[in-house]
Design a protein around this motif. Structure first.
Motif, mmCIF file in Angstrom:
data_model
loop_
_atom_site.group_PDB
_atom_site.id
_atom_site.type_symbol
_atom_site.label_atom_id
_atom_site.label_comp_id
_atom_site.label_asym_id
_atom_site.label_seq_id
_atom_site.Cartn_x
_atom_site.Cartn_y
_atom_site.Cartn_z
ATOM 1 N N PHE A 1 6.836 13.846 4.089
ATOM 2 C CA PHE A 1 6.217 12.932 4.550
ATOM 3 C C PHE A 1 7.016 11.370 3.935
ATOM 4 C CE2 PHE A 1 3.052 9.507 3.821
ATOM 5 C CZ PHE A 1 2.147 9.481 4.598
ATOM 6 N N PHE B 1 -5.945 9.503 9.432
ATOM 7 C CA PHE B 1 -4.626 9.155 9.712
ATOM 8 C C PHE B 1 -4.407 9.286 11.240
ATOM 9 C CE2 PHE B 1 0.071 9.061 10.176
ATOM 10 C CZ PHE B 1 0.471 8.356 9.108
ATOM 11 N N ILE C 1 -4.269 9.484 4.455
ATOM 12 C CA ILE C 1 -3.564 9.856 3.569
ATOM 13 C C ILE C 1 -4.394 10.692 2.190
ATOM 14 C CG2 ILE C 1 -1.702 9.319 1.687
ATOM 15 C CD1 ILE C 1 -0.852 7.259 3.978
ATOM 16 N N GLY C 2 -5.449 10.039 1.872
ATOM 17 C CA GLY C 2 -6.342 10.200 0.955
ATOM 18 C C GLY C 2 -7.172 11.489 1.215
ATOM 19 N N GLY C 3 -7.010 11.810 2.668
ATOM 20 C CA GLY C 3 -7.578 13.290 3.043
ATOM 21 C C GLY C 3 -8.814 12.967 3.565
ATOM 22 N N PHE D 1 -4.268 3.790 -3.398
ATOM 23 C CA PHE D 1 -4.934 5.081 -2.550
ATOM 24 C C PHE D 1 -3.676 5.789 -2.101
ATOM 25 C CE2 PHE D 1 -7.595 1.158 -2.212
ATOM 26 C CZ PHE D 1 -8.490 1.701 -2.631
ATOM 27 N N TRP D 2 -3.857 6.933 -2.648
ATOM 28 C CA TRP D 2 -2.850 7.924 -2.050
ATOM 29 C C TRP D 2 -3.213 9.521 -1.777
ATOM 30 C CZ3 TRP D 2 0.849 6.024 0.515
ATOM 31 C CH2 TRP D 2 2.057 6.721 0.822
ATOM 32 N N PHE D 3 -2.396 10.297 -1.707
ATOM 33 C CA PHE D 3 -2.576 11.791 -1.521
ATOM 34 C C PHE D 3 -3.453 12.111 -2.750
ATOM 35 C CE2 PHE D 3 1.078 11.739 1.177
ATOM 36 C CZ PHE D 3 0.398 12.280 2.239
ATOM 37 N N PRO D 4 -4.341 13.172 -2.412
ATOM 38 C CA PRO D 4 -5.078 13.610 -3.343
ATOM 39 C C PRO D 4 -4.038 14.484 -4.584
ATOM 40 C CG PRO D 4 -6.199 14.369 -1.526
ATOM 41 C CD PRO D 4 -4.893 13.527 -1.326
ATOM 42 N N HIS E 1 -5.133 4.493 8.037
ATOM 43 C CA HIS E 1 -4.065 5.385 7.623
ATOM 44 C C HIS E 1 -4.017 5.822 6.063
ATOM 45 C CE1 HIS E 1 -2.125 3.033 10.990
ATOM 46 N NE2 HIS E 1 -1.715 4.172 11.097
ATOM 47 N N ILE E 2 -4.452 4.840 5.432
ATOM 48 C CA ILE E 2 -4.812 4.988 3.872
ATOM 49 C C ILE E 2 -5.848 6.113 3.542
ATOM 50 C CG2 ILE E 2 -5.069 3.968 1.665
ATOM 51 C CD1 ILE E 2 -2.477 3.112 3.023
ATOM 52 N N PHE F 1 1.014 -1.197 0.004
ATOM 53 C CA PHE F 1 0.012 0.005 -0.009
ATOM 54 C C PHE F 1 0.917 1.146 -0.189
ATOM 55 C CE2 PHE F 1 -3.500 -2.646 0.996
ATOM 56 C CZ PHE F 1 -4.673 -2.034 0.367
ATOM 57 N N PHE F 2 2.040 1.331 0.560
ATOM 58 C CA PHE F 2 2.643 2.550 0.742
ATOM 59 C C PHE F 2 3.812 2.559 -0.617
ATOM 60 C CE2 PHE F 2 1.441 2.206 5.008
ATOM 61 C CZ PHE F 2 1.209 3.319 5.407
ATOM 62 N N PHE G 1 -9.900 23.233 4.860
ATOM 63 C CA PHE G 1 -8.916 22.244 4.112
ATOM 64 C C PHE G 1 -8.782 22.162 2.638
ATOM 65 C CE2 PHE G 1 -8.832 17.530 4.244
ATOM 66 C CZ PHE G 1 -7.311 17.374 3.975
ATOM 67 N N PRO H 1 -7.285 19.932 0.072
ATOM 68 C CA PRO H 1 -6.501 18.507 0.340
ATOM 69 C C PRO H 1 -5.460 18.523 -0.837
ATOM 70 C CG PRO H 1 -9.119 18.130 0.359
ATOM 71 C CD PRO H 1 -8.946 19.768 0.120
#
Lengths: 275, 590
Positions: A54, B415, B476-478, A37-40, B472-473, A31-32, A209, A211
């Protein structure tokens, strides 16, 4: 083989627990690293620094995670009870303890300094002079965006003037307010130019916020808080509220458009001013 | 000791009510705390199941739920205000009425006199009083669920002005009044308990039991009590100030110019951040009030089932003291984006990462304990190993959040939810489960069923990771915390399958706790009898007395301690454990 010299026994419980820890390590690696799925999507200048910070913390803590969970798994698999065999008898190793303590302290100190460089670049640097200034006021459950208009001067606001049709209490008798633009739930800014956000709240605490822009700042009643960022990508984005503010908290959102040029932005401002 | 405190056989028999209900016996009070906290956990856990249901299927009509909750789920759609009251009540119940209560109230009361060789607490009546006030606070917070205008909706942190202005949300009237009352009663009860624990541990240790011979459970309870004594008055004070703002017309937390529902509010001069400073000045030590006893208990249980001394006892003690001291200067890391001066953000980043050092030391020492061990995989032993794994997973994500710049994006997202659930909910829960399987024979004279206990462990271990790791995921996705419907946001829609997965895992995790509850209550009456004083072959003083232990704990003579409690697998000795009461020989000196 008494007194801890034997190999210990591989037990079913130990192996299952070790197996689960191994699965945990592999799944988190997936996953990492693959990041399904990750940051926008990143759309601001300073956001790149936050993302790389990060990643730095992720690498350090990820290594620690794998080493510790891995060691725990190995030990529980390897050192099951075995007949009358004894555990090893040792309970101190000052040199190893000092080494690990200092190593941890050094790694964390490096992270503190890396993090503070990013923090300082965001909070301790003044916004460039050419910034677009937006006064943002949160309320249950909407975001109001106030622009100074062509004259570059904000009209006076006063909470006493707040009505259903004048949500931020803009004093229309103030000459500076004549060309001010108020937009509810819709925010625009041109790409590549700093945006200064001056945050207020009318009622309870909200949190502004963005994102995609790695931007989050609480809006606190009684305070005016300024933050700034530079959008780097044009497009449509969402603004959310990140601080519990009441029953409509989940739908306190706004649309943020990053325009492709100053002209496009000015055009929108003109249109919005007519309404 | 006076004559009234002599051995059990000379003690006059008490009736059922005096013996089991209005008891001043620390063991009964401990069990009362434990069972009350379990009842609260069932409530708090059930609320979280409803939250998870909503988060997985926020827009799906559920007519069955409408039948169960005619107003809160009217028309098959959960009311948003109901969701926020679930969030608030779940957090409040779990933090205070489960974790703080079961670890310090439950295990603290049960174990302190038994492990230090005393007949009871220093102040038995005060001890009973602290339980009864705790019970009243439980009733008050539980009743908040049934207020017609809604349960409190400010989150467990009750940030002002949302909590200070009754008009801010439906539950902020009577709901918050009950919340404040319950928290104030709970604080008062905690103060009585803390005072009692400190006095008892410092003054009533039996002969030979020096401080550096205390089990780590006792050290952790002592340090925790000091934390509680310093932190709870701040919460109590803040709650009183909040009440003044709500009913007395004062303005501690409400500034001038607030417009609520279109009407100006008659307050001026307060500051919303003052509440946050007060709350987190209490709130961060509170985290350690929950975590430290869990660390202490897990350490002792781990050592027992590893058949190996705890690695570096001294560092374990020093790191607990260091964590406790530092816990008072890290509170600002909850406030990096609150509007607090950013310079303070730098200071709190430094102190926060500093507190990670003693936590890391403890982790190394647990690994050092398991290394070269001969592990007995009992339910209690498994849970103590599970504690270490959960604590590490939850602790490491704290580094991201403690680094102020990385926290900008992660603050108030899942998170954070993942981090604190692993480190201060699941890890302490695992330690508490370990403690219950371990000390159950001492409490009730019977064992809990080991097979069910192990099944409970495996399901909980897998379940907890499946629930909290993917959060956590999401963060991270907000995905924001306390959001009734994440699918409202386009940027969150793609990760909705993760929410569904978490909810399904949460149902499994929740259901597997029923195995534990059944095992617990059936075993009290029908478990295998514990005929031996020391069924786990452990070293502590509590294992020198019968299961269950009678009033007065020890026989005519109080035990004398000759060694530390970690003499497992000493080379050259006949047994692989040496109780603390065995005199020192040439081979084992401590």
């Amino acid at each position: 083989m008494a007194d801890g010299t034997g190999p210990g026994r591989i037990t079913l419980s130990g192996v299952v627990l070790a197996g689960l820890l191994l699965v945990l390590i592999i799944v988190s690696l997936y996953f990492f690293i693959a990041q399904p799925f990750w940051f926008p999507k990143l759309a601001s200048e300073h956001g790149a620094k936050i993302d790389s910070l990060f990643m730095a913390v992720l690498v350090v803590s990820g290594i620690a995670f794998i080493l510790v969970q891995g060691a725990l798994g190995y030990f529980v698999a390897r050192y099951g009870e075995s007949g009358t065999e004894r555990a090893e008898y040792w309970h101190d190793n000052p040199k190893a303890e000092a080494f690990l303590l200092i190593l941890t302290a050094v790694i964390l100190t490096v992270l503190v300094f890396m993090g503070q460089r990013v923090w300082a670049s965001i909070y301790f640097a003044d916004a460039p002079k050419n910034a677009t200034i937006i006064q943002v006021t949160g309320e249950q459950f909407a975001w109001n965006f106030h622009y100074a208009g062509p004259d570059g001067q904000f009209g006076r606001t006063d909470t006493k003037l707040i009505t259903g049709t004048n949500p931020i209490g803009l004093d229309r008798s103030d000459p500076n307010a004549k060309d001010d633009v108020l937009s509810i739930g819709v925010m625009h800014a041109p790409v590549g130019k700093p945006v200064r956000v001056q945050l207020r709240s009318k009622d309870v605490i909200h949190s502004f916020f963005l994102p995609n822009f790695r931007m989050k700042q609480d809006a606190v009643p009684g305070m005016a808080i300024e933050v700034w960022f530079t959008p780097t990508l044009t497009g449509q984005y969402e603004v959310a509220c990140a601080e519990l503010c009441g029953l409509g908290h989940y739908r306190m959102k706004a649309a943020f458009t990053v325009d492709e040029s100053q002209d496009a932005f000015n055009k929108w401002l003109e249109e919005a001013g007519k309404q | 000791m006076s004559e009234s405190h002599t051995a059990e056989h000379t003690h006059h028999e008490l009736g059922f009510i005096r013996k089991y209900i209005f008891s001043t016996d620390h063991k009964i009070i401990g069990i009362q705390y434990m069972i009350t906290a379990m009842a609260m956990a069932v409530v708090g856990g059930f609320l979280s199941m409803l939250m998870r249901y909503q988060l997985a299927w926020p827009t799906t009509l559920s007519p069955n739920m409408a039948k169960l909750f005619p107003t809160a789920w009217a028309g098959g759609i959960m009311a948003p205000e109901f969701y926020i009251s679930l969030v608030t009540m779940h957090g409040t119940i779990m933090v205070f009425f489960l974790f703080t209560a079961v670890l310090t109230g439950g295990f603290g009361n049960f174990l302190i006199p038994l492990q230090i060789g005393a007949r009871d607490m220093a102040f038995p009546f005060l001890n009973a009083l602290s339980y009864w006030i705790f019970l009243v606070s439980c009733v008050v917070i539980f009743s908040a669920l049934f207020v017609q205008t809604g349960a409190p909706m400010g989150g467990w942190t009750s940030y002002a002005p949302l909590s200070a202005l009754p008009a801010a949300a439906p539950g902020q009237g009577t709901g918050v009044t009950l919340w404040i009352t319950a928290i104030a009663l709970f604080s008062a009860s905690g103060l009585m308990g803390g005072l009692n624990y400190i006095t008892t541990i410092l003054t009533m240790r039996t002969r030979g039991l020096s401080m550096m011979r205390l089990p780590l459970t006792q050290w952790s309870l002592l340090v925790t009590s000091v934390l509680g004594l310093l932190a709870f008055p701040v919460l109590l004070g803040a709650a009183i100030l909040l009440t003044f703002d709500r009913v007395g017309g004062t303005s501690f937390f409400v500034p001038a110019g607030v417009i609520m529902n279109g009407l100006p509010v008659d307050h001026s001069g307060g500051h919303p951040l003052l509440w946050q400073h007060l709350f987190w000045f209490f709130g961060h030590p509170e985290v350690y009030i929950v975590v430290l006893p869990a660390m202490g208990m897990a350490s002792d249980i781990l050592s027992t089932f590893c058949r190996k001394p705890i690695f570096s006892y001294r560092m374990m003690v020093y790191s607990m003291v260091a964590i406790a001291a530092l816990s008072f200067i890290v509170w600002g890391h909850h406030m990096f984006v609150s509007g607090m001066n950013p310079f303070l953000g730098s200071v709190f980043t430094l102190t926060t990462l500093l507190i990670a050092v003693p936590s890391a030391v403890k982790t190394f020492n647990w690994l050092g304990t398991v290394w070269g061990a001969r592990i007995r995989f009992t339910a209690a032993g498994l849970f103590s190993i599970g504690f270490v794994s959960m604590f590490v997973s939850g602790g490491l994500s704290g580094i991201f959040l403690g680094t102020s710049a990385a926290d900008i994006q992660l603050q108030d997202t899942y998170f954070v939810v993942a981090h604190f659930h692993l480190v201060m909910a699941i890890a302490p829960l695992f330690a508490a489960f370990g403690g219950i399987y371990f000390w159950f024979p001492k409490m009730f004279g019977r064992f809990m069923n080991e097979t069910l206990g192990k099944a409970h462990f495996w399901l909980s271990f897998i379940g907890a990771y499946c629930v909290f790791f993917p959060m956590h995921i999401l963060g991270i996705g907000g995905q924001m915390r306390r959001i009734y419907d994440p699918t409202q946001y386009l940027f969150l829609q793609a990760q909705q399958p993760v929410n569904v997965f978490i909810t399904l895992a949460a149902f499994v995790l929740g259901a597997s706790q029923l195995i534990f509850l059944l095992n617990f209550f059936i075993s009290i009456f029908a478990g295998k009898r514990a005929l031996d004083n020391n069924p786990w072959q452990a070293t502590g003083l509590e294992w020198t007395v019968p299961c269950p232990t009678g009033h007065g704990n020890f026989g005519e003579e109080l035990p004398v301690v000759h060694r530390w409690p970690f003499d497992y697998s000493v080379p050259g000795e006949k047994e692989d454990f040496i109780p603390q009461t065995v005199p020192a020989t040439a081979t084992a000196k401590h």
